[in-house]
Design a protein around this motif. Structure first.
Motif, PDB file in Angstrom:
ATOM      1  N   SER A 268       0.805  -1.232   0.000  1.00  0.00           N
ATOM      2  CA  SER A 268       0.000   0.000   0.000  1.00  0.00           C
ATOM      3  C   SER A 268       0.833   1.274   0.000  1.00  0.00           C
ATOM      4  O   SER A 268       0.273   2.364  -0.097  1.00  0.00           O
ATOM      5  N   SER A 269       2.167   1.147   0.131  1.00  0.00           N
ATOM      6  CA  SER A 269       2.996   2.363   0.211  1.00  0.00           C
ATOM      7  C   SER A 269       2.901   3.186  -1.068  1.00  0.00           C
ATOM      8  O   SER A 269       2.811   4.421  -1.020  1.00  0.00           O
ATOM      9  N   GLY A 270       2.935   2.533  -2.226  1.00  0.00           N
ATOM     10  CA  GLY A 270       2.820   3.267  -3.484  1.00  0.00           C
ATOM     11  C   GLY A 270       1.472   3.968  -3.602  1.00  0.00           C
ATOM     12  O   GLY A 270       1.386   5.085  -4.119  1.00  0.00           O
ATOM     13  N   TYR A 271       0.399   3.301  -3.099  1.00  0.00           N
ATOM     14  CA  TYR A 271      -0.933   3.905  -3.132  1.00  0.00           C
ATOM     15  C   TYR A 271      -0.972   5.166  -2.280  1.00  0.00           C
ATOM     16  O   TYR A 271      -1.518   6.201  -2.698  1.00  0.00           O
ATOM     17  N   LEU A 272      -0.367   5.094  -1.064  1.00  0.00           N
ATOM     18  CA  LEU A 272      -0.361   6.267  -0.189  1.00  0.00           C
ATOM     19  C   LEU A 272       0.479   7.390  -0.791  1.00  0.00           C
ATOM     20  O   LEU A 272       0.118   8.573  -0.684  1.00  0.00           O
ATOM     21  N   GLU A 273       1.610   7.041  -1.402  1.00  0.00           N
ATOM     22  CA  GLU A 273       2.421   8.072  -2.052  1.00  0.00           C
ATOM     23  C   GLU A 273       1.645   8.741  -3.184  1.00  0.00           C
ATOM     24  O   GLU A 273       1.722   9.966  -3.366  1.00  0.00           O
TER      25      GLU A 273
END
Length: 449
Positions: A268-273
């Motif tokens: 999910s890190s890419g989604y949050l970025e």
């Protein structure tokens, strides 16, 4: 061999300390660190944190010491009677002249055998290039569909889904159920990896489970599992156990996550970025739109002010006032002229009274006639001048009239009461207006302010 019992020279005699030191140096330099299997007895824990025990089997026993720093790192619960495998270096305690094993690692006997098998398989697969960094594939930055080979009832999947939900991830999760502990678990994990590759639309695969002992996690160290992870056509995240646990599937995978929860954060890190970037872009667009609207508003206000200055109504009103003023001045001038002529006539009449009737009448008649002619001539000239001036004013007034303005392309707005609308400030959305054009009138309604 005959013994020489003669008294030796002092230089050839060793002290107990020197002898013990030679024994220490001989043992420590010729016996490398090694693994030793045995049973713990005489376990003693000192206040300093050091642990002393005896390691024994059916034939012998060995004194062991586990210093405080090493003792704190051990996972095995040491107790008398526990079968263990220890790794350490032999040493001699000179004050007593006894040898002992300084232990660095202590594992239960079953875990020791598994650790050895782990190292053997790791070296084998590493030699084949299965763990090479060159074959690792990058993970998709925004995966839309993720598969998870794990137990559907375990804590790992609950933690995994909880993290994704808390972080607002909007993708699709496909759980491929598999046994992750015990007999047959490795085969089910391999079958799950193969099944995941047949699911349409998956961008990423996670293989893992929650924490446990080395025996509990052993299915992820099986050779068939490591090879299946390495051969998977999808990018694979291995998320097995806790942060300190390492399995062969971790080395074979494209990415290792310390825990299933860490795998969820990684996904999910890419989604949050991207959300952060979209928030910044949204704020920038709002700011740009606000500045643009403000600039256009200023331009609209300036255009409205210019239009008000060019409206024909004030010019018509000024021309009407000018016409009234000129008309009043003309009337006043004519009254003054007539008044002057009346005064002259009155003087003549008084003079006439001083003469005989006949002469007076004759002279008066002549003078009256001359005066009348002069008056008529003067009045006629002035009247012609005034009429010409009025004609010019009438022409200018007609040119400045509302009809002429309409002929030039202007339109005049009137409200329901028929009054002229000179500014937009008094208008309301939905209000009906009448627009006068050169060729007629139309009705309109205010839609947008």
């Amino acid at each position: 061999m005959a013994l020489d019992l003669t008294t030796p020279h002092d230089d050839a005699i060793l002290s107990v300390g020197d002898f013990t030191r030679q024994v220490k140096e001989l043992l420590e330099s010729n016996l490398p660190p090694c693994w030793v299997r045995g049973e713990i007895s005489n376990l003693r824990r000192q206040q300093s944190g050091h642990v002393y025990f005896t390691l024994k089997d059916s034939r012998s026993q060995l004194s062991c010491v586990l210093f405080r720093g090493d003792a704190m790192r051990q996972r095995a619960e040491l107790r008398d009677g526990l079968q263990v495998v220890v790794y350490g270096q032999v040493s001699v305690y000179e004050p007593r002249g006894t040898h002992q094993l300084i232990c660095r690692v202590v594992m239960e006997d079953g875990a020791g055998r598994l650790q050895q098998e782990f190292e053997r398989l790791k070296q084998k697969l590493s030699a084949e290039g299965l763990f090479d960094a060159e074959r690792k594939r990058p993970l998709p930055s925004l995966p839309r569909a993720v598969g998870f080979v794990t137990s559907p009832t375990g804590a790992a999947i609950r933690d995994f889904l909880s993290i994704l939900a808390r972080r607002g991830w909007r993708g699709r999760i496909v759980v491929i159920p598999a046994q992750v502990q015990g007999n047959g678990a490795a085969e089910q994990i391999v079958a799950g990896i193969e099944a995941a590759q047949r699911v349409d639309g998956l961008d990423l695969l996670v293989v893992g489970r929650g924490g446990g002992s080395l025996e509990d996690l052993w299915c992820f160290n099986e050779e068939i599992v490591a090879r299946a992870v390495a051969a998977c056509s999808l990018p694979v995240i291995s998320a097995v156990g806790h942060e300190i646990d390492f399995t062969l599937s971790d080395f074979a995978a494209d990415k290792r996550a310390e825990t299933p929860s860490a795998a969820a954060e990684l996904i999910s890190s890419g989604y949050l970025e991207m959300l952060d970037r979209l928030d910044l872009a949204r704020d920038g667009l709002h700011e740009l739109a606000a500045r643009t609207l403000e600039r256009l508003g200023h331009r609209l206000d300036a255009a409205g002010s210019g239009l008000e200055r060019r409206h024909p109504q004030p010019r018509l009103e000024q021309a009407s006032l000018r016409l009234d003023d000129l008309n009043n001045r003309l009337r006043s001038g004519l009254r003054h002229i007539l008044s002057d002529r009346r005064s002259v006539l009155k003087d003549s009449i008084h003079k006439l009274a001083a003469y005989t009737p006949e002469s007076v009448l004759r002279v008066a008649g002549v003078e009256l006639k001359a005066a009348r002619e002069r008056t008529e001539r003067a009045s006629s000239v002035q009247l012609r001048q005034k009429r010409e001036y009025l004609k010019q004013l009438r022409t200018r007034l007609e040119n400045a009239s509302l009809k002429k303005a309409l002929d030039r392309g202007f339109a005049v707005a009137r409200d329901e009461r028929g009054e002229l609308v000179c500014a937009k400030s008094g208008l309301k959305p939905g209000q009906r207006l009448a627009l006068d054009f050169r060729d007629g009138e139309i009705l309109v309604r205010v839609e947008d302010m």
